[in-house]
Structure formats: structure tokens, C-alpha cells
Design a protein around this motif. Structure first.
Motif, PDB file in Angstrom:
ATOM      1  N   THR A 137      11.879  29.955 -14.817  1.00 45.71           N
ATOM      2  CA  THR A 137      11.272  29.582 -16.027  1.00 45.71           C
ATOM      3  C   THR A 137       9.579  29.131 -15.750  1.00 45.71           C
ATOM      4  OG1 THR A 137      11.831  27.144 -15.886  1.00 45.71           O
ATOM      5  CG2 THR A 137      13.247  28.564 -16.796  1.00 45.71           C
ATOM      6  N   ARG A 138       9.056  28.823 -16.900  1.00 47.78           N
ATOM      7  CA  ARG A 138       7.453  28.418 -16.784  1.00 47.78           C
ATOM      8  C   ARG A 138       7.396  27.086 -16.014  1.00 47.78           C
ATOM      9  NH1 ARG A 138       2.977  27.410 -21.491  1.00 47.78           N
ATOM     10  NH2 ARG A 138       1.342  27.178 -20.045  1.00 47.78           N
ATOM     11  N   VAL A 139       8.312  26.297 -16.634  1.00 41.87           N
ATOM     12  CA  VAL A 139       8.607  25.098 -15.725  1.00 41.87           C
ATOM     13  C   VAL A 139       8.956  24.932 -14.265  1.00 41.87           C
ATOM     14  CG1 VAL A 139       9.571  22.865 -15.802  1.00 41.87           C
ATOM     15  CG2 VAL A 139       9.208  23.654 -17.834  1.00 41.87           C
ATOM     16  N   GLY A 140       9.765  25.805 -13.851  1.00 43.67           N
ATOM     17  CA  GLY A 140      10.154  26.222 -12.705  1.00 43.67           C
ATOM     18  C   GLY A 140       8.747  26.617 -11.767  1.00 43.67           C
ATOM     19  N   THR A 141       8.012  27.781 -12.453  1.00 46.06           N
ATOM     20  CA  THR A 141       6.784  28.097 -11.758  1.00 46.06           C
ATOM     21  C   THR A 141       5.991  27.164 -11.145  1.00 46.06           C
ATOM     22  OG1 THR A 141       7.143  30.179 -13.027  1.00 46.06           O
ATOM     23  CG2 THR A 141       5.189  29.886 -11.903  1.00 46.06           C
ATOM     24  N   GLU A 142       5.555  26.189 -12.275  1.00 53.02           N
ATOM     25  CA  GLU A 142       4.840  25.164 -12.070  1.00 53.02           C
ATOM     26  C   GLU A 142       5.248  24.056 -11.173  1.00 53.02           C
ATOM     27  OE1 GLU A 142       1.922  24.703 -13.115  1.00 53.02           O
ATOM     28  OE2 GLU A 142       1.625  26.126 -14.842  1.00 53.02           O
ATOM     29  N   ILE A 143       6.492  23.601 -11.134  1.00 45.88           N
ATOM     30  CA  ILE A 143       7.293  23.092  -9.948  1.00 45.88           C
ATOM     31  C   ILE A 143       6.964  23.502  -8.546  1.00 45.88           C
ATOM     32  CG2 ILE A 143       9.325  21.889  -9.176  1.00 45.88           C
ATOM     33  CD1 ILE A 143      10.335  21.859 -12.029  1.00 45.88           C
ATOM     34  N   LEU A 312      -1.782  18.995 -15.235  1.00 49.75           N
ATOM     35  CA  LEU A 312      -1.177  19.718 -16.321  1.00 49.75           C
ATOM     36  C   LEU A 312      -1.639  19.880 -17.647  1.00 49.75           C
ATOM     37  CD1 LEU A 312       2.605  19.668 -15.134  1.00 49.75           C
ATOM     38  CD2 LEU A 312       1.136  21.886 -15.221  1.00 49.75           C
ATOM     39  N   SER A 313      -2.199  18.545 -17.957  1.00 45.38           N
ATOM     40  CA  SER A 313      -2.890  18.314 -19.268  1.00 45.38           C
ATOM     41  C   SER A 313      -4.279  18.916 -19.604  1.00 45.38           C
ATOM     42  CB  SER A 313      -2.803  16.978 -19.747  1.00 45.38           C
ATOM     43  OG  SER A 313      -1.455  16.215 -19.519  1.00 45.38           O
ATOM     44  N   LEU A 314      -4.657  19.021 -18.105  1.00 45.86           N
ATOM     45  CA  LEU A 314      -6.370  19.190 -18.497  1.00 45.86           C
ATOM     46  C   LEU A 314      -6.284  20.962 -18.065  1.00 45.86           C
ATOM     47  CD1 LEU A 314      -8.170  16.521 -16.427  1.00 45.86           C
ATOM     48  CD2 LEU A 314      -7.878  16.865 -19.121  1.00 45.86           C
ATOM     49  N   GLY A 315      -5.216  21.593 -17.430  1.00 47.74           N
ATOM     50  CA  GLY A 315      -5.485  23.061 -16.889  1.00 47.74           C
ATOM     51  C   GLY A 315      -5.543  23.840 -18.112  1.00 47.74           C
ATOM     52  N   LYS A 316      -6.252  24.969 -17.765  1.00 44.96           N
ATOM     53  CA  LYS A 316      -6.655  25.919 -19.112  1.00 44.96           C
ATOM     54  C   LYS A 316      -5.404  26.643 -19.556  1.00 44.96           C
ATOM     55  CE  LYS A 316      -9.859  29.706 -20.241  1.00 44.96           C
ATOM     56  NZ  LYS A 316     -10.729  30.729 -19.663  1.00 44.96           N
ATOM     57  N   SER A 318      -2.227  25.518 -18.656  1.00 48.41           N
ATOM     58  CA  SER A 318      -0.902  24.531 -18.698  1.00 48.41           C
ATOM     59  C   SER A 318      -0.977  23.573 -19.876  1.00 48.41           C
ATOM     60  CB  SER A 318      -0.958  23.786 -17.218  1.00 48.41           C
ATOM     61  OG  SER A 318      -1.988  22.777 -17.075  1.00 48.41           O
ATOM     62  N   ARG A 319      -2.275  23.287 -20.331  1.00 52.39           N
ATOM     63  CA  ARG A 319      -2.412  22.483 -21.464  1.00 52.39           C
ATOM     64  C   ARG A 319      -1.530  23.135 -22.657  1.00 52.39           C
ATOM     65  NH1 ARG A 319      -8.739  23.372 -22.992  1.00 52.39           N
ATOM     66  NH2 ARG A 319      -8.663  22.854 -20.665  1.00 52.39           N
ATOM     67  N   MET A 321       1.501  23.986 -22.657  1.00 49.24           N
ATOM     68  CA  MET A 321       2.866  23.365 -22.378  1.00 49.24           C
ATOM     69  C   MET A 321       2.908  21.720 -23.139  1.00 49.24           C
ATOM     70  SD  MET A 321       3.177  23.718 -18.240  1.00 49.24           S
ATOM     71  CE  MET A 321       4.904  23.095 -18.138  1.00 49.24           C
ATOM     72  N   ASP A 322       4.202  21.880 -23.715  1.00 47.32           N
ATOM     73  CA  ASP A 322       4.214  20.564 -24.298  1.00 47.32           C
ATOM     74  C   ASP A 322       4.609  19.076 -23.567  1.00 47.32           C
ATOM     75  OD1 ASP A 322       7.050  20.279 -23.613  1.00 47.32           O
ATOM     76  OD2 ASP A 322       7.490  21.428 -25.450  1.00 47.32           O
ATOM     77  N   VAL A 323       4.420  18.133 -23.901  1.00 43.97           N
ATOM     78  CA  VAL A 323       4.590  16.947 -23.079  1.00 43.97           C
ATOM     79  C   VAL A 323       5.878  16.808 -22.460  1.00 43.97           C
ATOM     80  CG1 VAL A 323       4.913  14.261 -23.234  1.00 43.97           C
ATOM     81  CG2 VAL A 323       3.229  15.512 -24.766  1.00 43.97           C
ATOM     82  N   ARG A 324       7.058  17.267 -23.005  1.00 41.55           N
ATOM     83  CA  ARG A 324       8.241  17.374 -22.463  1.00 41.55           C
ATOM     84  C   ARG A 324       8.163  17.997 -21.003  1.00 41.55           C
ATOM     85  NH1 ARG A 324      11.584  21.514 -22.284  1.00 41.55           N
ATOM     86  NH2 ARG A 324      10.499  22.603 -23.757  1.00 41.55           N
ATOM     87  N   GLU A 325       7.787  19.325 -21.056  1.00 39.91           N
ATOM     88  CA  GLU A 325       7.448  20.310 -20.034  1.00 39.91           C
ATOM     89  C   GLU A 325       6.697  19.641 -19.023  1.00 39.91           C
ATOM     90  OE1 GLU A 325       8.112  24.726 -21.739  1.00 39.91           O
ATOM     91  OE2 GLU A 325       6.015  23.542 -22.329  1.00 39.91           O
ATOM     92  N   ARG A 326       5.342  19.149 -19.326  1.00 35.59           N
ATOM     93  CA  ARG A 326       4.737  18.281 -18.348  1.00 35.59           C
ATOM     94  C   ARG A 326       5.300  17.365 -17.502  1.00 35.59           C
ATOM     95  NH1 ARG A 326      -0.523  17.368 -21.842  1.00 35.59           N
ATOM     96  NH2 ARG A 326       1.073  18.088 -23.537  1.00 35.59           N
ATOM     97  N   LEU A 327       5.931  16.387 -18.220  1.00 39.06           N
ATOM     98  CA  LEU A 327       6.723  15.568 -17.499  1.00 39.06           C
ATOM     99  C   LEU A 327       7.796  15.875 -16.906  1.00 39.06           C
ATOM    100  CD1 LEU A 327       6.981  12.754 -20.700  1.00 39.06           C
ATOM    101  CD2 LEU A 327       5.823  12.527 -18.602  1.00 39.06           C
TER     102      LEU A 327
END
Length: 460
Positions: A137-143, A312-316, A318-319, A321-327
Motif C-alpha cells: 500500500t502507499r503507507v507500506g511504501t513510505e514505511i 511526511l507533512s512537508l513532502g511534496k 506525501s503531504r 496523505m491524511d493525518v492518519r496515514e502519516r501517524l
């Protein structure tokens, strides 16, 4: 060995009875090792033989972690952000240890704590992500992007900073090791292109009693860890390099090989490593310094989770992504254990850190294996249910609190089910879905297109 084998069988069964698999099997293995080890019931002794097998378990854990890495995890947009974020976490950890009254940031104990605060236990984390359907998933890719650098760079930092040699000597030896690793990658690649007899023999006997592919991979792993030991480097460097080389040699993956090595690792050696690691924990020391345990976990959140969330919040890319995904990404990437075991072992061996302090830090790492996935799961579920709107509804209509909570619980379950149905890309750890019932063979006609899945007999 009998008690370790018993623990290895019982822990997954016990974990399956816990609702929502809230406590990963790894935590139970560590806890069982602590309770049954020399500082507990004294039923498990860490002999030289157990230590050797435990080292092999650690090596296999990092082999599989290195094998999961693809070049885009290191060089893509997410990978670059992951590397830059790790540098920030290292600087923050350095400043914290610099003002720590009982540690010196220029001594082995302080450096060990700095490195321990910046790690992500990808080898431990990947099976948990697989169980929860997050890989691909997108979350998995970022992890994986953040976690890859959170494991690779601490390993390199250990090699350079925790050595008793001069820094320039450590760097020279590190480059010498990397040259050998590159040679180990180049020779099989060239043999595959030329089509030598040995390469053909290995491929043709991949699934005979000779099991040549598995033996070749084991030679790569144990050979590089042995060279690490000869160079007085930590074995995790050799194991991680072996996994990375293996992915370079088989970029498309090999399902049969993956299943066999998962069987060797997770069927025997990795559980033994976690039980043996738990057996080294002095439970009394942990209970005698609970404030250090809590402090270290809080520092991990501050040093590792917070910078990742900000990144994640500043990335072009990744921003969005909602708060849930970033957390969720931030919490998962704060899971730490094997490298904490490695750095504290080095510090204790050099008599720069007491075994009691090391026990507390390892215990804190074990707690993160339970706590961080739990926090990530809570973040996912509460955000799915729009908890803020639920609180506002209850505040406006206190008498309908039960009804509001029920509605939002149902909403959470619906959204969570929708997320699980999203398309996933495959992962080498996703053996359950790729090899149903343990059967990885895919019968494809000889004229199948290149995009067809491998039949498990791919070249190495």
C-alpha cells in the motif's frame, strides 16, 4: 533448546488468541526468554552453541530485510526524504545525548544510545506489516522508504563510530568490505550472463536434494558475515549486504527460494534469536529503573516519530496523505529492537555500558515492537471513525453517547474494510498470498510472456 523450541511453538498460538493480534509474536518470544532465562526461571542458558545459533538468526533477519530493499527505496523521492530525515534524527539524538548527565556523546556508551534512538527494525517490522495487509500500500511504501534508511544508516554508523579503531581505519576497512561485497555480487551476475556450467548446475539442482540455490544463498550470507567478523565489523553489516546483493541478483524475486528461506528463518533461527535476546534481559534491572525505560521510549517518539511525521507533512508527494496515514508511518518506523541489541552488545563487550543499562534499553526496544504497531493501529482506527466528529456529537447530545459511539464504530469497520480491499503490489514477505497452502510453483507454458510470474526456478 527444548525449552526454546517449546516457546517458539506456544508463542504464535498465544498471540492468535489475543483479540486483533494486539501483541505481536516477537514480544511474547522476548518476554518468554526474559522469564525463562538466567535472570528468571533459569531454564534457558545462553551457551556458546545457543549464541552461535542466535547470531545466525540475527543474520537471517537482516538478510531478509536487505532482500526486501529495491533501488527505488534508496534513490526514489521517498528514499531521499527517508535519508534526509534520518540525518535529522541523528542530529537530534546527538544533541539529546550531549546534555544527558550520565552519558558522554564522544564515548561508546553515548554513541550507542545515539544510534539506538535513530533505528527502525525493518526485519522485525516486515512480518507485522504483512500480517496486517499493509505491504504494497502507499503507507507500506513510505514505511519501507523511511525504515530502509533507518536500518541501513545505523548499521554503517555502528561500523564507523562503535569501533575501537581510529575513524580513518574503520572507513578504510568498511570500503574494503564493500569492495568484497561488490565482487560477491558481480561474479554470479557475470556467470548468469555467460551461462557457465556452475551456474547451470545450480539452477538445474535448485529443487533436488542438493538444494543448490539455498546452499549458495547460505554461502553468501555466512561468507559475508564471516568476513565482517574477520574485519572486526558487526555481523549485521555482512547479513544486510548479503540480502541487498541477493535482491540485485534476483530483482524479480524467486517465490520458491523465498519460501524456503522464510521456513529456515522464521521456522527456527529467528524465534531462537528473539528468545535468546530476551534471556539476556535482567528483569530485575528493568524494574529497578522504570523511569529509564519510559524515558527511552518517549525519546524514541521524539527523535524518530516526530521528524518522520514532519517530513511526511512537508513532502511534496506525501503531504496529500491524511493525518492518519502519516501517524501510521511515523509510529511503525519507530519500532526498534535488533540494532538496539547489537549496539548494546558492542557497548557492554567494550565495558562502556553496564549489563543493567543494556537490559533496560533492550527491554524498551521490545516494548516498541508491541507499542508502536498498537499506536499505529489506534491511529488508523480512530481516524477512520472520525473521532473528532464523534466527540463533538457526544458533547452536543450527551444522552445519545451510546448511539453515537455505535455509529462511529460501524463507520470505522466499514472504512477499514475498504482500505483492506485496495490493490496491493507484491512483497517478498507476502508469502501467504503468493504461495497459498505453501505451493509456490506456477505452471506457465514455455512461451509465456516475460510479465508472467516466475515458476520458482529463476536464476541466481
Amino acid at each position: 533448546m527444548a525449552f526454546i523450541s517449546l516457546v517458539a511453538v506456544l508463542c504464535p498460538i498465544i498471540a492468535s488468541f489475543i483479540p486483533g493480534k494486539a501483541i505481536p509474536e516477537t514480544v511474547l518470544l522476548l518476554l518468554a526468554g526474559a522469564l525463562l532465562g538466567p535472570h528468571g526461571a533459569n531454564l534457558i542458558q545462553i551457551s556458546n552453541a545457543i549464541s552461535l545459533l542466535s547470531d545466525l538468526g540475527l543474520a537471517f533477519l537482516f538478510l531478509l530485510a536487505g532482500y526486501e530493499i529495491s533501488p527505488k527505496n534508496l534513490t526514489g523521492t521517498e528514499g531521499k526524504r527517508g535519508a534526509a530525515t534520518w540525518v535529522v534524527t541523528f542530529l537530534v539524538a546527538f544533541l539529546i545525548v550531549a546534555v544527558w548527565p550520565t552519558l558522554s556523546v564522544f564515548e561508546l556508551d553515548g554513541i550507542a544510545v545515539v544510534i539506538a534512538l535513530t533505528t527502525t527494525a525493518m526485519g522485525t517490522l516486515l512480518p507485522i506489516l504483512q500480517e496486517r495487509g499493509i505491504l504494497g500500500t502507499r503507507v507500506g511504501t513510505e514505511i519501507i522508504a523511511y525504515g530502509t534508511w533507518g536500518e541501513l544508516l545505523p548499521i554503517l554508523a555502528m561500523t564507523v563510530l562503535l569501533s575501537t579503531r581510529a575513524t580513518w581505519q574503520s572507513v578504510v576497512i568498511l570500503f574494503a568490505f564493500l569492495a568484497i561485497a561488490l565482487l560477491a555480487a558481480a561474479v554470479p551476475k557475470m556467470a548468469a550472463k555467460v551461462g557457465t556450467y556452475i551456474h547451470k548446475f545450480i539452477v538445474d539442482n535448485a529443487n533436488t536434494n542438493a538444494q543448490m540455490v539455498i546452499r549458495s544463498v547460505n554461502l553468501l550470507l555466512i561468507g559475508l558475515t564471516a568476513i565482517s567478523a574477520v574485519f572486526d565489523l558487526d555481523i549485521v553489516l555482512g547479513a544486510f549486504a548479503a540480502g541487498f546483493i541477493l535482491r540485485f541478483l534476483i530483482p524479480e524475486g524467486n517465490q520458491t527460494m523465498e519460501m524456503k528461506h522464510n521456513a529456515i528463518a522464521y521456522g527456527f533461527l529467528v524465534p531462537l534469536f528473539f528468545v535468546a535476546s530476551g534471556a539476556k534481559i535482567d528483569v530485575r534491572a528493568v524494574f529497578s529503573e522504570p523511569e529509564l525505560l519510559v524515558l527511552f521510549i518517549v525519546l524514541l517518539l521524539f527523535v524518530r516519530a516526530l521528524p518522520i511525521f514532519v517530513s511526511l507533512s512537508l513532502g511534496k508527494d506525501s503531504r496529500t496523505m491524511d493525518v492518519r496515514e502519516r501517524l501510521t508511518v511515523a509510529f511503525y518506523c519507530t519500532t526498534a529492537l535488533p540494532i538496539i541489541v547489537a549496539v548494546t552488545t558492542v557497548a557492554v563487550s567494550a565495558e562502556a555500558m553496564s549489563q543493567e543499562t543494556a537490559s533496560v534499553l533492550v527491554a524498551a526496544g521490545g516494548v516498541t515492537v508491541f507499542l508502536m504497531p498498537l499506536l499505529a493501529s489506534l491511529a488508523t482506527h480512530t481516524m477512520n471513525a472520525d473521532l473528532g466528529r464523534a466527540v463533538r456529537s457526544i458533547r452536543q447530545h450527551p444522552g445519545d453517547a451510546g448511539k453515537v459511539l455505535k455509529e462511529h464504530w460501524q463507520l470505522e469497520r466499514q472504512r477499514h474494510a475498504q482500505l483492506k480491499k485496495l490493490p496491493h503490489t507484491w512483497s517478498s514477505y507476502d508469502i501467504d498470498s503468493r504461495c497459498p497452502g505453501g505451493h509456490c510453483e506456477r505452471q506457465t507454458p514455455p512461451t509465456a510472456a516475460p510479465s508472467q510470474p516466475s515458476d520458482g526456478h529463476g536464476s541466481v
